[in-house]
Motif scaffolding. Sequence first.
Motif, PDB file in Angstrom:
ATOM      1  N   LYS A   2      30.519  44.152 -45.321  1.00 38.49           N
ATOM      2  CA  LYS A   2      31.067  42.922 -45.054  1.00 38.49           C
ATOM      3  C   LYS A   2      30.448  42.199 -43.668  1.00 38.49           C
ATOM      4  O   LYS A   2      29.935  42.687 -42.778  1.00 38.49           O
ATOM      5  CB  LYS A   2      32.593  43.296 -44.325  1.00 38.49           C
ATOM      6  CG  LYS A   2      33.432  42.175 -44.134  1.00 38.49           C
ATOM      7  CD  LYS A   2      34.773  42.310 -44.985  1.00 38.49           C
ATOM      8  CE  LYS A   2      35.565  41.122 -44.491  1.00 38.49           C
ATOM      9  NZ  LYS A   2      35.760  40.186 -45.489  1.00 38.49           N
ATOM     10  N   SER A   4      30.522  38.502 -41.197  1.00 41.25           N
ATOM     11  CA  SER A   4      31.444  37.402 -40.864  1.00 41.25           C
ATOM     12  C   SER A   4      30.804  36.268 -41.336  1.00 41.25           C
ATOM     13  O   SER A   4      29.925  35.900 -42.033  1.00 41.25           O
ATOM     14  CB  SER A   4      31.591  37.570 -39.366  1.00 41.25           C
ATOM     15  OG  SER A   4      30.117  37.042 -38.725  1.00 41.25           O
ATOM     16  N   LYS A   8      27.126  34.921 -42.347  1.00 39.50           N
ATOM     17  CA  LYS A   8      26.702  34.499 -43.748  1.00 39.50           C
ATOM     18  C   LYS A   8      26.075  33.218 -43.555  1.00 39.50           C
ATOM     19  O   LYS A   8      24.694  33.074 -44.264  1.00 39.50           O
ATOM     20  CB  LYS A   8      27.843  34.400 -44.463  1.00 39.50           C
ATOM     21  CG  LYS A   8      28.504  35.583 -44.825  1.00 39.50           C
ATOM     22  CD  LYS A   8      29.924  35.160 -45.807  1.00 39.50           C
ATOM     23  CE  LYS A   8      30.693  36.578 -46.135  1.00 39.50           C
ATOM     24  NZ  LYS A   8      31.859  36.116 -47.035  1.00 39.50           N
ATOM     25  N   GLU A  80      21.245  39.686 -50.671  1.00 40.72           N
ATOM     26  CA  GLU A  80      22.860  39.237 -50.130  1.00 40.72           C
ATOM     27  C   GLU A  80      22.904  37.749 -50.236  1.00 40.72           C
ATOM     28  O   GLU A  80      23.908  37.152 -50.335  1.00 40.72           O
ATOM     29  CB  GLU A  80      23.304  40.043 -48.819  1.00 40.72           C
ATOM     30  CG  GLU A  80      24.542  39.741 -48.106  1.00 40.72           C
ATOM     31  CD  GLU A  80      25.679  40.153 -49.247  1.00 40.72           C
ATOM     32  OE1 GLU A  80      26.938  39.774 -48.848  1.00 40.72           O
ATOM     33  OE2 GLU A  80      25.313  41.105 -49.824  1.00 40.72           O
TER      34      GLU A  80
END
Length: 90
Positions: A2, A4, A8, A80
Amino acid sequence: MKLSDREKRVLVYMSEDVPPEYGIYMKAIRHAEVIEPANVRRVVRALARKGMVTLSMLSNPADFSMAGSGYVVTDAGRIEAERIKDEVTL
């Protein structure tokens, strides 16, 4: 893993139009105002802990002289960034 919203945004910025072997200085990220300048160091280091970027010694491509240290997006970071780029607004 994950990330934030800030992470990102920085990751996508760092991977856009930058060849895989090139690094980016934190100063360049601050000047791009992708996130608040005061948070750049914390966010980039968080990305490094998550394996998305790595610290590297950078050289000047013109004469290959040392130009300091910066961060290079890892393969995992590029994957990603590609996955999330449509949901991120720079």
